[in-house]
Design an enzyme around this catalytic site. Structure first.
Site, PDB file in Angstrom:
ATOM      1  N   PHE A  21      -7.169   0.123  -5.680  1.00  0.00           N
ATOM      2  CA  PHE A  21      -6.294  -1.062  -6.051  1.00  0.00           C
ATOM      3  C   PHE A  21      -7.064  -2.088  -6.241  1.00  0.00           C
ATOM      4  CE2 PHE A  21      -1.831  -1.867  -6.107  1.00  0.00           C
ATOM      5  CZ  PHE A  21      -1.649  -3.164  -6.492  1.00  0.00           C
ATOM      6  N   GLU A  55      -4.545   1.707   3.098  1.00  0.00           N
ATOM      7  CA  GLU A  55      -4.674   3.185   3.572  1.00  0.00           C
ATOM      8  C   GLU A  55      -6.029   3.155   4.241  1.00  0.00           C
ATOM      9  OE1 GLU A  55      -3.106   2.916   0.433  1.00  0.00           O
ATOM     10  OE2 GLU A  55      -1.465   3.555   1.647  1.00  0.00           O
ATOM     11  N   GLU A  82       2.491 -12.299  -7.341  1.00  0.00           N
ATOM     12  CA  GLU A  82       3.997 -13.414  -7.153  1.00  0.00           C
ATOM     13  C   GLU A  82       4.480 -13.030  -5.787  1.00  0.00           C
ATOM     14  OE1 GLU A  82       2.005 -13.367 -10.474  1.00  0.00           O
ATOM     15  OE2 GLU A  82       3.112 -11.543 -10.007  1.00  0.00           O
ATOM     16  N   THR A  83       4.387 -11.637  -5.529  1.00  0.00           N
ATOM     17  CA  THR A  83       5.083 -11.200  -4.358  1.00  0.00           C
ATOM     18  C   THR A  83       4.247 -11.753  -2.704  1.00  0.00           C
ATOM     19  OG1 THR A  83       3.955  -9.315  -3.861  1.00  0.00           O
ATOM     20  CG2 THR A  83       5.792  -9.237  -5.438  1.00  0.00           C
ATOM     21  N   HIS A  85       3.666  -9.560  -0.830  1.00  0.00           N
ATOM     22  CA  HIS A  85       3.138  -8.279  -0.485  1.00  0.00           C
ATOM     23  C   HIS A  85       1.619  -8.306  -0.108  1.00  0.00           C
ATOM     24  CE1 HIS A  85       3.252  -3.892  -1.865  1.00  0.00           C
ATOM     25  NE2 HIS A  85       2.736  -3.967  -0.573  1.00  0.00           N
ATOM     26  N   PHE A 110     -15.431  -5.363   8.187  1.00  0.00           N
ATOM     27  CA  PHE A 110     -14.202  -5.799   7.374  1.00  0.00           C
ATOM     28  C   PHE A 110     -14.806  -6.243   6.111  1.00  0.00           C
ATOM     29  CE2 PHE A 110      -9.839  -6.817   6.742  1.00  0.00           C
ATOM     30  CZ  PHE A 110      -9.814  -8.038   6.023  1.00  0.00           C
ATOM     31  N   ARG A 124     -16.579 -13.020  -6.258  1.00  0.00           N
ATOM     32  CA  ARG A 124     -17.173 -12.533  -5.220  1.00  0.00           C
ATOM     33  C   ARG A 124     -17.614 -11.018  -5.357  1.00  0.00           C
ATOM     34  NH1 ARG A 124     -14.003 -16.359  -4.619  1.00  0.00           N
ATOM     35  NH2 ARG A 124     -13.780 -17.761  -2.826  1.00  0.00           N
TER      36      ARG A 124
END
Ligand SMILES: O=c1[nH]c(NC[C@H](O)[C@H](O)[C@H](O)CO)c([N+](=O)[O-])c(=O)[nH]1
Length: 150
Positions: A21, A55, A82-83, A85, A110, A124
């Protein structure tokens, strides 16, 4: 006596988990990490690809449970959309990876960037700096420190 890990990657077994993603960003992070590992002597790190950052903790747990790696680097990119999420995902991924660090003996770094937009992410992931390279240095240091703690 001060204990700290160095950056020598020779003989280290390194696993990398990378989410697809926001692929344009995570591909840059992966390139930076692979460049760093290669230049520090890591032979052929294994790369595990997952659909999204959410995941990552599952695969991190599976790798840590098997104890095959001196350290694992988790790479992902969570972009504020926008969300809300992204908030949920970023928080759960951070918590999930932290839990793996505490429940198993393999350091999991991480390396998930959380940015407001894609351009910030690209800054980045290779334009201004490469956080993938920096997180790979952290991974080398933790792998070597772990060997000193044994
Ligand atoms: O890695 C990401 N996954 C994202 N969502 C997918 C998520 O990681 C899971 O793959 C999905 O929810 C299926 O479990 C993102 N957003 O939705 O914003 C994001 O920014 N980054």
């Amino acid at each position: 006596m001060i204990y700290e890990g160095g950056y020598n990657g020779e003989g280290l077994r390194i696993g990398i988990i990378v989410s697809r993603f926001n692929d344009l960003l995570t591909r840059g992070l992966l390139d930076g990490a692979l460049d760093c590992f290669k230049r520090h002597g890591v032979e052929d790190p294994d790369v595990f690809k997952v659909p999204g950052a959410f995941e990552i903790p599952f695969v991190a747990k599976e790798l840590a449970k098997r104890g095959k790696y001196d350290a694992v680097l988790a790479l992902g990119a969570v972009v504020r959309g926008e969300t809300h999420h992204f908030d949920l995902i970023a928080g759960e991924v951070a918590k999930g990876i932290a839990q793996v660090n505490l429940n198993y003996e393999t350091p999991v770094v991480f390396g998930v960037i959380t940015v407001d937009d894609e351009l910030q992410g690209l800054d980045r992931a290779g334009i201004k700096s490469n956080r993938g390279f920096e997180y790979a240095l952290t991974t080398l240091e933790m792998a070597n420190l772990r060997r000193k703690l044994e």
